[in-house]
Design an enzyme around this catalytic site. Structure first.
Site, PDB file in Angstrom:
ATOM      1  N   SER A 133       0.850  -1.186   0.000  1.00 57.28           N
ATOM      2  CA  SER A 133       0.000   0.000   0.000  1.00 57.28           C
ATOM      3  C   SER A 133       0.887   1.239   0.000  1.00 57.28           C
ATOM      4  CB  SER A 133      -0.886  -0.034   1.262  1.00 57.28           C
ATOM      5  OG  SER A 133      -1.652   1.132   1.364  1.00 57.28           O
ATOM      6  N   LYS A 159      -0.857  -0.894  -4.539  1.00 55.70           N
ATOM      7  CA  LYS A 159      -2.103  -0.183  -4.206  1.00 55.70           C
ATOM      8  C   LYS A 159      -1.754   1.268  -3.940  1.00 55.70           C
ATOM      9  CE  LYS A 159      -4.662  -0.119   0.096  1.00 55.70           C
ATOM     10  NZ  LYS A 159      -5.358  -0.961   1.105  1.00 55.70           N
ATOM     11  N   LEU A 160      -2.400   2.155  -4.678  1.00 57.12           N
ATOM     12  CA  LEU A 160      -2.166   3.585  -4.474  1.00 57.12           C
ATOM     13  C   LEU A 160      -3.283   4.164  -3.624  1.00 57.12           C
ATOM     14  CD1 LEU A 160      -1.235   4.765  -8.110  1.00 57.12           C
ATOM     15  CD2 LEU A 160       0.298   3.938  -6.291  1.00 57.12           C
ATOM     16  N   LYS A 161      -2.909   4.861  -2.571  1.00 55.59           N
ATOM     17  CA  LYS A 161      -3.904   5.614  -1.804  1.00 55.59           C
ATOM     18  C   LYS A 161      -4.317   6.819  -2.650  1.00 55.59           C
ATOM     19  CE  LYS A 161      -4.114   3.462   2.207  1.00 55.59           C
ATOM     20  NZ  LYS A 161      -5.393   2.942   2.733  1.00 55.59           N
ATOM     21  N   ASP A 187      -7.108   2.884  -3.289  1.00 55.24           N
ATOM     22  CA  ASP A 187      -7.870   2.875  -2.030  1.00 55.24           C
ATOM     23  C   ASP A 187      -8.165   4.310  -1.628  1.00 55.24           C
ATOM     24  OD1 ASP A 187      -9.001   2.456   0.438  1.00 55.24           O
ATOM     25  OD2 ASP A 187      -7.240   1.488   1.331  1.00 55.24           O
ATOM     26  N   ASN A 189     -10.275   5.215   1.011  1.00 57.65           N
ATOM     27  CA  ASN A 189     -10.635   5.382   2.426  1.00 57.65           C
ATOM     28  C   ASN A 189     -11.783   6.364   2.596  1.00 57.65           C
ATOM     29  OD1 ASN A 189      -7.306   4.757   2.966  1.00 57.65           O
ATOM     30  ND2 ASN A 189      -8.811   3.634   4.155  1.00 57.65           N
ATOM     31  N   GLU A 212     -11.055   0.624  -3.883  1.00 60.40           N
ATOM     32  CA  GLU A 212     -11.380   0.228  -2.511  1.00 60.40           C
ATOM     33  C   GLU A 212     -12.068   1.376  -1.776  1.00 60.40           C
ATOM     34  OE1 GLU A 212      -7.882  -1.236  -0.556  1.00 60.40           O
ATOM     35  OE2 GLU A 212      -8.790  -1.254   1.445  1.00 60.40           O
ATOM     36  N   ASP A 237     -13.828  -2.088   2.234  1.00 59.67           N
ATOM     37  CA  ASP A 237     -12.941  -2.294   3.384  1.00 59.67           C
ATOM     38  C   ASP A 237     -13.718  -1.865   4.629  1.00 59.67           C
ATOM     39  OD1 ASP A 237     -11.045  -2.013   5.423  1.00 59.67           O
ATOM     40  OD2 ASP A 237      -9.629  -0.821   4.287  1.00 59.67           O
ATOM     41  N   LYS A 261     -10.004  -7.737   6.905  1.00 62.36           N
ATOM     42  CA  LYS A 261      -9.080  -7.374   7.985  1.00 62.36           C
ATOM     43  C   LYS A 261      -9.672  -7.937   9.267  1.00 62.36           C
ATOM     44  CE  LYS A 261      -7.581  -2.862   6.196  1.00 62.36           C
ATOM     45  NZ  LYS A 261      -7.813  -1.409   6.310  1.00 62.36           N
ATOM     46  N   GLY A 289      -4.283  -4.799   5.536  1.00 61.97           N
ATOM     47  CA  GLY A 289      -3.304  -4.601   6.597  1.00 61.97           C
ATOM     48  C   GLY A 289      -3.637  -3.354   7.390  1.00 61.97           C
TER      49      GLY A 289
HETATM   50  O1  OSB Z   1      -7.437   1.318   4.260  1.00 65.04           O
HETATM   51  O2  OSB Z   1      -6.299  -0.413   3.899  1.00 65.04           O
HETATM   52  C1  OSB Z   1      -6.465   0.636   4.522  1.00 65.04           C
HETATM   53  C2  OSB Z   1      -3.461   1.229   6.752  1.00 65.04           C
HETATM   54  C3  OSB Z   1      -4.045   1.793   7.849  1.00 65.04           C
HETATM   55  C4  OSB Z   1      -5.394   2.011   7.869  1.00 65.04           C
HETATM   56  C5  OSB Z   1      -6.162   1.647   6.755  1.00 65.04           C
HETATM   57  C6  OSB Z   1      -5.573   1.072   5.642  1.00 65.04           C
HETATM   58  C7  OSB Z   1      -4.205   0.885   5.627  1.00 65.04           C
HETATM   59  C8  OSB Z   1      -3.549   0.341   4.443  1.00 65.04           C
HETATM   60  C9  OSB Z   1      -2.737  -0.904   4.570  1.00 65.04           C
HETATM   61  O3  OSB Z   1      -3.662   0.814   3.341  1.00 65.04           O
HETATM   62  C10 OSB Z   1      -1.377  -0.675   5.112  1.00 65.04           C
HETATM   63  C11 OSB Z   1      -0.671  -1.956   5.451  1.00 65.04           C
HETATM   64  O4  OSB Z   1       0.014  -2.507   4.594  1.00 65.04           O
HETATM   65  O5  OSB Z   1      -0.745  -2.404   6.608  1.00 65.04           O
HETATM   66 MG    MG Z   2      -8.520   0.282   2.799  1.00 65.43          MG
END
Ligand code: OSB
Ligand code: MG
Length: 367
Positions: A133, A159-161, A187, A189, A212, A237, A261, A289
């Site tokens: 990520s 995976k790009l935020k 992702d 969020n 995501e 998620d 998760k 994660g």
């Molecule tokens: O949205 O997947 C998520 C980390 C912290 C809180 C939310 C997320 C994440 C990640 C994964 O993107 C990070 C990891 O590799 O643990």
């Molecule tokens: Mg996520």
């Protein structure tokens, strides 16, 4: 199995680099570890809540509080990990705290039985392919350097935020630089609204595996509507808080893929039920994660070895976040991590390393 007590331990670990998401920037890991002490030995749990309630309503101080006031006393008489969920079922929410307690009891129980967590959960692999990520960066140039480094390290999926203002351009840049073969996903969020559907549909041009959690946690119907407006599969998620929530989201057409998760859903046993529900509906799953230490990472890798984890997870190596992990580090080999084969988690904290990052400990005796 008889519990003698639970130790709550707070640790603080610096991250190798700031991790920026649409909800904030994390520079240290402020974690809560649990040590379950039984007559037959001990077990470790890791609570994945963060210092602030930004990803979900949980946060570390609250997790510690609900554990010491309610959850630990409520598991006084449990005879094994399977009884933890039922013993805590009358308490609403706080799934990350519940998951951590169940994990500690499960590790203690499995160690005593000589049983690896992976085998207990039903794993079918001895190594798992790893994705990574990648946080939001200050510039596209910096992003390309970071992604290039991860690809060189062997990661099989990126995976790009994303967030509004950091979506189409970074995805385009990564595709142009690294090609169409790279497994790529994004992702958000929960940073978008349904009004952003046309913007998100522009991502369809880049052959992403999934988008995501584009919309807020509670907005199942919004995700179902969005699924009719974008071609890229929607993955949930934050919204998937239980096996029931997963079944509902699938039935409503809110997602075609699920991120599992264990912390978010109340434990590894519920995580396995989500795996089973998704398999029954032919909905692929992957292991998410939460910036775990080697303890949570060990359990995630065990979970990711189940048969229906058909997409690479955010099961990155320890060095993705930490220069020194509290366990033996997880090290990528050919883009994979080995599934621990020892009893329970198969790893334990290294005492001196753990001591060095500990900020406080608290013993909750049950006898
Ligand atoms: O949205 O997947 C998520 C980390 C912290 C809180 C939310 C997320 C994440 C990640 C994964 O993107 C990070 C990891 O590799 O643990
Ligand atoms: Mg996520």
């Amino acid at each position: 199995m008889k519990l003698e007590g639970i130790e709550l331990r707070r640790i603080a670990m610096p991250l190798v680099a700031p991790f920026r998401t649409s909800f904030g920037t994390q520079t240290t890991k402020d974690a809560l570890l649990l040590r379950a002490v039984t007559a037959d030995g001990e077990g470790w749990g890791e609570c994945v809540s963060a210092a602030e309630p930004l990803y979900s309503s949980e946060y570390t101080d609250a997790s510690a509080d609900v554990l010491r006031r309610f959850f630990v006393p409520a598991v006084r008489e449990v005879g094994g990990a399977k009884e933890v969920g039922p013993a805590l079922a009358r308490f609403h929410g706080h799934r990350m705290a519940k998951a951590a307690l169940e994990m500690a009891v499960l590790d203690a129980e499995l160690r005593a039985r000589g049983m690896p967590l992976s085998r207990e959960l039903g794993a079918v692999r001895d190594r798992v392919p790893c994705g990574v990520s990648v946080g939001i960066m200050d510039s596209i140039g910096e992003l390309l350097d970071v992604v290039g480094g991860y690809l060189d390290a062997g990661y099989v999926r990126i995976k790009l935020k994303i967030e509004p203002g950091w979506d189409v351009e970074p995805v385009r840049a990564v595709r142009e630089r690294f090609g169409d073969e790279v497994l790529l996903q994004v992702d958000a969020n929960a940073a978008y609204s349904l009004g952003d559907a046309r913007r998100l549909a522009r991502l369809d041009a880049f052959d992403l595996l999934l988008i995501e959690q584009p919309l807020p946690e509670e907005d199942i119907l919004g995700h179902a509507d969005l699924a009719g407006l974008v071609e890229t599969p929607i993955c949930l998620d934050e919204a998937i808080t239980s096996a029931k929530a997963a079944a509902d989201a699938i039935r409503l057409g809110a997602c075609r893929i699920v991120n599992i998760k264990a912390g978010r859903v109340g434990g590894y046993l519920e995580a396995r039920r989500i795996h089973d529900v998704c398999q029954a509906h032919d909905v692929p799953v992957w292991c998410g994660g939460m910036v775990e230490t080697g303890l949570g990472r060990a359990a995630n890798v065990a979970l990711a070895a189940l048969p229906w984890f058909t997409l690479p997870g955010d099961t990155s190596g320890s060095d993705r976040f930490y220069s020194t992990d509290i366990t033996e580090p997880f090290v990528l080999a050919d883009g994979h991590l080995p599934v621990p084969s020892g009893p329970g988690l198969g790893v334990a904290p290294i005492p001196e390393t753990l001591e060095a990052v500990t900020t406080s400990t608290e013993w909750i005796g049950l006898r």
